[in-house]
Structure formats: structure tokens, C-alpha cells
Design an enzyme around this catalytic site. Structure first.
Site, PDB file in Angstrom:
ATOM      1  N   ARG A 106       0.865  -1.194   0.000  1.00  0.00           N
ATOM      2  CA  ARG A 106       0.000   0.000   0.000  1.00  0.00           C
ATOM      3  C   ARG A 106       0.890   1.227   0.000  1.00  0.00           C
ATOM      4  NH1 ARG A 106      -5.069   1.907   3.717  1.00  0.00           N
ATOM      5  NH2 ARG A 106      -6.056   0.464   2.256  1.00  0.00           N
ATOM      6  N   HIS A 133      -7.554   0.713  -6.200  1.00  0.00           N
ATOM      7  CA  HIS A 133      -7.746  -0.026  -4.947  1.00  0.00           C
ATOM      8  C   HIS A 133      -8.462  -1.346  -5.295  1.00  0.00           C
ATOM      9  CE1 HIS A 133      -7.952  -0.785  -0.807  1.00  0.00           C
ATOM     10  NE2 HIS A 133      -8.810   0.127  -0.394  1.00  0.00           N
ATOM     11  N   GLN A 136     -10.346  -3.674  -2.757  1.00  0.00           N
ATOM     12  CA  GLN A 136     -11.616  -3.070  -2.332  1.00  0.00           C
ATOM     13  C   GLN A 136     -12.725  -3.413  -3.324  1.00  0.00           C
ATOM     14  OE1 GLN A 136     -12.152  -0.828   0.523  1.00  0.00           O
ATOM     15  NE2 GLN A 136     -14.244  -1.375  -0.012  1.00  0.00           N
ATOM     16  N   ASP A 229     -16.758   8.186  -1.310  1.00  0.00           N
ATOM     17  CA  ASP A 229     -15.473   8.013  -0.624  1.00  0.00           C
ATOM     18  C   ASP A 229     -15.135   9.375  -0.013  1.00  0.00           C
ATOM     19  OD1 ASP A 229     -12.997   7.070   0.222  1.00  0.00           O
ATOM     20  OD2 ASP A 229     -12.079   7.049  -1.769  1.00  0.00           O
ATOM     21  N   CYS A 270     -16.121   2.641   1.067  1.00  0.00           N
ATOM     22  CA  CYS A 270     -14.987   1.774   1.409  1.00  0.00           C
ATOM     23  C   CYS A 270     -14.547   1.954   2.860  1.00  0.00           C
ATOM     24  CB  CYS A 270     -13.822   2.040   0.458  1.00  0.00           C
ATOM     25  SG  CYS A 270     -13.208   3.729   0.505  1.00  0.00           S
ATOM     26  N   ARG A 315     -13.979  -7.442   2.847  1.00  0.00           N
ATOM     27  CA  ARG A 315     -12.564  -7.211   2.513  1.00  0.00           C
ATOM     28  C   ARG A 315     -11.744  -8.450   2.844  1.00  0.00           C
ATOM     29  NH1 ARG A 315     -10.301  -2.437   2.219  1.00  0.00           N
ATOM     30  NH2 ARG A 315      -8.818  -3.636   1.018  1.00  0.00           N
TER      31      ARG A 315
END
Ligand code: CP
Ligand code: NVA
Length: 327
Positions: A106, A133, A136, A229, A270, A315
Site C-alpha cells: 500500500r 484499490h 476493495q 469516498d 470503502c 474485505r
């Protein structure tokens, strides 16, 4: 389907059939976990988790998924390694690739995780970059399947900063899976022209459609899924809050938006989300700009239409599928 040895860097690298395979595997692993059936055939293997940005869900998902699969994990935090400061990504990739069976990364630019993958002999998984991502997306798609039973034909409206990791990735996920993507944002927050072009080309082969609008009511009309988001992402400067609030406040997901969507619409995010003032940054920004909620109102976040915690749980199951399939 044999995905062993494959990296998972962005959905663009995967076919719809491969994505469906990962989603089916995730659903199966979730079912087995709920029934207490152990799936730990990766005993004796180890994975490295590199986080140059902070995380709750992604880190915990990788750790729990790996432990469930019988693997060991090593977590490298933003300051706890030589990466980028004293050692190049290429050298890091060759060192970690010789010790571990997979590497999660990440961080910032997509080119960093692509470079890590290029120099590492083991699978590399993108745990979030500025641009994408992908893990996700698997969780989001699994959550939508659990709700509606399918992905094809679903109308997904994304409200807010559509040119960053989550917006970009949702557009590509919709294109790949035959869904109707509506990005609702001021023009300067639309995904890049190049990525939109790519998404539209994919859409031609899957029955998807890619739509961008500055009108939130048009974009969310009869939507099955409304997503958003944060307005300022990790790594962006604090100075940008004023501009973002001014630009994006008309794209907040509130009751009016959810009433404009389909009767059966769900809300997804998310996370983490600024839906009240109960966080340090939420309280500071709220006080400074005289607001109590940002990208989503507390009413919608806490409503019966909200699937944010189901999405968060997924997730772990979807990341487990990625590890299991690629190692
Ligand atoms: N959604 C997500 O990636 O959460 P974290 O930043 O907590 O990992
Ligand atoms: N766009 C957000 C996503 C967090 C999971 C960020 O990059 O901070």
C-alpha cells in the site's frame, strides 16, 4: 482457473471470468469460515505486508486471511523499513521476493507497486495506490452480489472525488462486470480521459456503460447502488480541504439522493467515512468549516440501506481469495 503466480495490481489486468472466479472463491471461503471449516492448506508459507500509508481494514484483512490460510505475516509500517529511503523498490522486491511467498503493498503511485511486481518472483498485491484499490473492488462486488444476486445490469452511482483510487477502480470494475457506472462529480474530479476511454472500450465487450455527469440527481436516478469516498485522500495536503468542501458539498450522499435512487438501493463506502464529528480530523475540519458531516450524512450512513459494515467484512474474505488463488 489457475491464477497461481499472478500479481493483483489492478482489475484492468484481469478478465471478467477471472474476477468472477475470485468472487466465487471468496463466497466459498466466507461460507466455510462461518461454518468453522478450516482452510489452511498454505501452512509453512509467509507473506510480507508493506504499508507506506495507514490502514485498518486492509491490514487486518491480509493478516487474518493469511493466518486463516495457515501463513505467517510480517508487517512493515510506514517508518519501519528501508523502503524508498535507503533501498530502492527493485532491491526491496528481490530481497522480500526471496524470503516470502507473496507481498502486499500500500502506498503512493501505481508505478511503485508495478515496479515491485516486476522485480519480485512472488505475487504482489496492490493494497491501495493513488490510482487504484483493486482488493476493495472485490469486496464491493461481493457485497453487491449478496444483495442483488448478480452484477450484470446493476446501476452504480459514485458521488464525489471520482478521479482517485476508489472512483477509478469502481469505473473499471463496472466496465469489466457489465454494470452501468455513473460518476457524479464536477468535471475536474472525473477520471482521466485516457482511463474513461479504456473503460468505454471494455464496456463495449461486456454490455456495461460508462457515464459521467455533473448532475447528482441525474446520476443517482433509480441507482441500485450509491457509493462515495472521502473528499480528501491519504497523502493529500490538509490545505486542500477548503477547496474540496466547496467543490464537492453538492455531491454529498444524503436522504434526498437515496430517495432519488431505486426503492431497493443500498449505500456503500470503502471506509473510513466522515459521517459525524466523532473523529479527530472530522471534528477539526467540521469546526473550521462549520459542517457536521461530509461525503455522507449520518442519517444515510446509519440507515437500513447502508451496507458499509458488510462491505468491510467482505474485505477479508475477498483478500483471502486473492492470496489463496495466487500463491
Ligand atoms: N477501505 C480501506 O482500504 O480501509 P483501510 O484504509 O482501513 O485499509
Ligand atoms: N480514497 C481513500 C480510500 C481509503 C480506503 C484514500 O486513498 O485515502
Amino acid at each position: 482457473m489457475d491464477l497461481r503466480g499472478r500479481d493483483f495490481l489492478k482489475l484492468l489486468d484481469y478478465t471478467p471470468e477471472e474476477i468472477n472466479y475470485l468472487l466465487d472463491l471468496a463466497a466459498d471461503l466466507k461460507d466455510k469460515k462461518k461454518k468453522g471449516i478450516l482452510v489452511d492448506h498454505h501452512r509453512g508459507k509467509n507473506i510480507a505486508l508493506i504499508f507506506e500509508k495507514t490502514s485498518t481494514r486492509t491490514r487486518c484483512s491480509f493478516e487474518i486471511a493469511a493466518h486463516d490460510l495457515g501463513m505467517g505475516t510480517t508487517y512493515l509500517d510506514p517508518s519501519g523499513s528501508q523502503i524508498g529511503k535507503k533501498e530502492s523498490i527493485a532491491d526491496t522486491a528481490r530481497v522480500l521476493g526471496s524470503m516470502f511467498d507473496g507481498i502486499e503493498y500500500r502506498g503512493y503511485g501505481q508505478e511503485i507497486v508495478e515496479e515491485l511486481a516486476k522485480y519480485s518472483k512472488v505475487p504482489v498485491w496492490n493494497g491501495l495506490t493513488n490510482e487504484f484499490h483493486p482488493t476493495q473492488m472485490l469486496a464491493d462486488m461481493l457485497t453487491i452480489i449478496e444483495e442483488f444476486g448478480h452484477l450484470k445490469g446493476i446501476k452504480l452511482a459514485y458521488m464525489g472525488d471520482a478521479r482517485y483510487n476508489t472512483g477509478n477502480s469502481l469505473m473499471i470494475a463496472c466496465a469489466k462486470m457489465g454494470m452501468h457506472f455513473y460518476g457524479c462529480a464536477p468535471r475536474k474530479y472525473w477520471p482521466s480521459e485516457e482511463l474513461v476511454k479504456t473503460a468505454k472500450e471494455i464496456a463495449l465487450t461486456t454490455g456495461a456503460s460508462i457515464n459521467l455527469t455533473e448532475d447528482p440527481m441525474e446520476g443517482t436516478k433509480d441507482a441500485d447502488v450509491v457509493c462515495t469516498d472521502v473528499w480528501v485522500s491519504m497523502g493529500e495536503p490538509d490545505e486542500i480541504w477548503a477547496e474540496r468542501i466547496a467543490d464537492l458539498k453538492a455531491y454529498q450522499v444524503n436522504k434526498t439522493i437515496m430517495n432519488n435512487a431505486s426503492d431497493k438501493a443500498i449505500f456503500m463506502h470503502c471506509l473510513p467515512a466522515f459521517h459525524d464529528l466523532k473523529t479527530k480530523i472530522g471534528a477539526e475540519v467540521g469546526k473550521k468549516f462549520g459542517i457536521t458531516e461530509m461525503e455522507v450524512t449520518d442519517e444515510v450512513f446509519e440507515s437500513s440501506q447502508s451496507r458499509v459494515f458488510e462491505e468491510a467484512e467482505n474485505r477479508m474474505h475477498t483478500i483471502k481469495a486473492v492470496i489463496d488463488a495466487t500463491v
